[in-house]
Design an enzyme around this catalytic site. Sequence first.
Site, mmCIF file in Angstrom:
data_model
loop_
_atom_site.group_PDB
_atom_site.id
_atom_site.type_symbol
_atom_site.label_atom_id
_atom_site.label_comp_id
_atom_site.label_asym_id
_atom_site.label_seq_id
_atom_site.Cartn_x
_atom_site.Cartn_y
_atom_site.Cartn_z
ATOM 1 N N SER A 205 0.837 -1.194 0.000
ATOM 2 C CA SER A 205 0.000 0.000 0.000
ATOM 3 C C SER A 205 0.884 1.261 0.000
ATOM 4 O O SER A 205 1.684 1.453 -0.911
ATOM 5 C CB SER A 205 -0.956 -0.024 1.194
ATOM 6 N N ASP A 331 -10.066 -2.827 -5.970
ATOM 7 C CA ASP A 331 -9.451 -2.267 -4.775
ATOM 8 C C ASP A 331 -10.066 -0.891 -4.485
ATOM 9 O O ASP A 331 -9.919 0.030 -5.285
ATOM 10 C CB ASP A 331 -7.937 -2.138 -4.987
ATOM 11 N N HIS A 360 -8.155 -4.809 -1.234
ATOM 12 C CA HIS A 360 -6.917 -4.140 -0.817
ATOM 13 C C HIS A 360 -6.164 -5.016 0.175
ATOM 14 O O HIS A 360 -6.653 -5.309 1.272
ATOM 15 C CB HIS A 360 -7.254 -2.788 -0.183
#
Length: 409
Positions: A205, A331, A360
Amino acid sequence: MLLSHLEVWRTCWECVSRPYTVLLCSLTAALYYQWSRKSQTPALVCSKAFSVFLHKHCPVVAERFSPTPWCWGGRFQTLVCALIKSKPAVAYRTELIRTVDGGQISLDWVDNQASTGYPESSTRPTVLILPGLTGNSQQSYVLHAVCQASRHGYRCVVFHNRGFGGEELLTPVTYCAANTSDLERVVDHVKGLYPKAPVLGAGVSMGGMLLLNYLARKRTESGMVAGFTISVPWDAQKSSVSMEEPLNWLLFNKYLTSGLCRAVNRHRKILEKVVDVDYVLKARTIRQFDERFTSLLFGYKSCMDYYRDASPGKKLPNTAIPILCLNAADDPFSPQHAFPLTTVQGLPNVALVMTDHGGHIAFMQGLFPRGESYMERLFSQFVHAVFEHPTDIKKACCIEEEEMSSSSC
């Protein structure tokens, strides 16, 4: 005889026509339909040579990805994964290192002294892991990555952003996705300890954003042999817009903003020297937090300027090592329309694996998806391929041009 047959059929009909039986069969059929509809081979966007290498050494890229059938949509995958994912036990060794500005960074090591493949510590490959926005070494995805790398005999080190590794802030400086100075300090430290050991960077991320920005800035001087990212938000502005959709704000944005505010409040005493902490704590979205804190702390004129600088999508052409990126089209943190597909297609050293589903940092598979998932398998295979076949991957990515003909690129 005829009567007995009728009785048998009557009994069977009474059984299958009961409400709970109908419900169970309908649910089973629905799950099977969803599973079969979503079971697809991920899209692999990269050069032909890099594709050949990945298909040979990372066969998972050619397998059909079948997401958990009862997890519909990226939001549900993301939530369920965060709630039920297992956390394998990992014993860390914590180290604090100082920065040039007088601050400190916390590193969690797994030295893997029992490695049979690499008994010599000086040459044992190292995986440097960068967690997400408010993550640390105890996140489930970090623990699973450490376990995967350790099984191959590699060493791991988890880089904590300032203030999120349990250490105190010694200076009024935290972190952002665009500022790579702390990561540069960590890489220099790791390479100083083990100059003969290859290093692979793995970012998740926001950690992936930081890693890609670092690789683009350092180019051939990154100190790494390869990079791997999971669920990178390629465009910070578009990611912010997606996260401010009502449902995404309620499920994710609000929670992450609260985590950021708690960290600021925890270090209030030193941070109130440079920001209005009470004003920062009133932020209700990540964008508001970045407007009131991050952009101000790192000298940006506006939050938009920070987001432009933090977005790694357009910086990929500046990278100089093999990079494999994993993203899901559903996502909620990283919208599909922001994926740099055109850019990646023109680069010899970057590959993007894109699944239709996965959410995600989730990519869950199976009916009971508590263990290792698709992203752990891809991570494991790629890390092993990089460290065990260094010459092949360099050739595939046109890193050593003197050893290749121009046609191979």
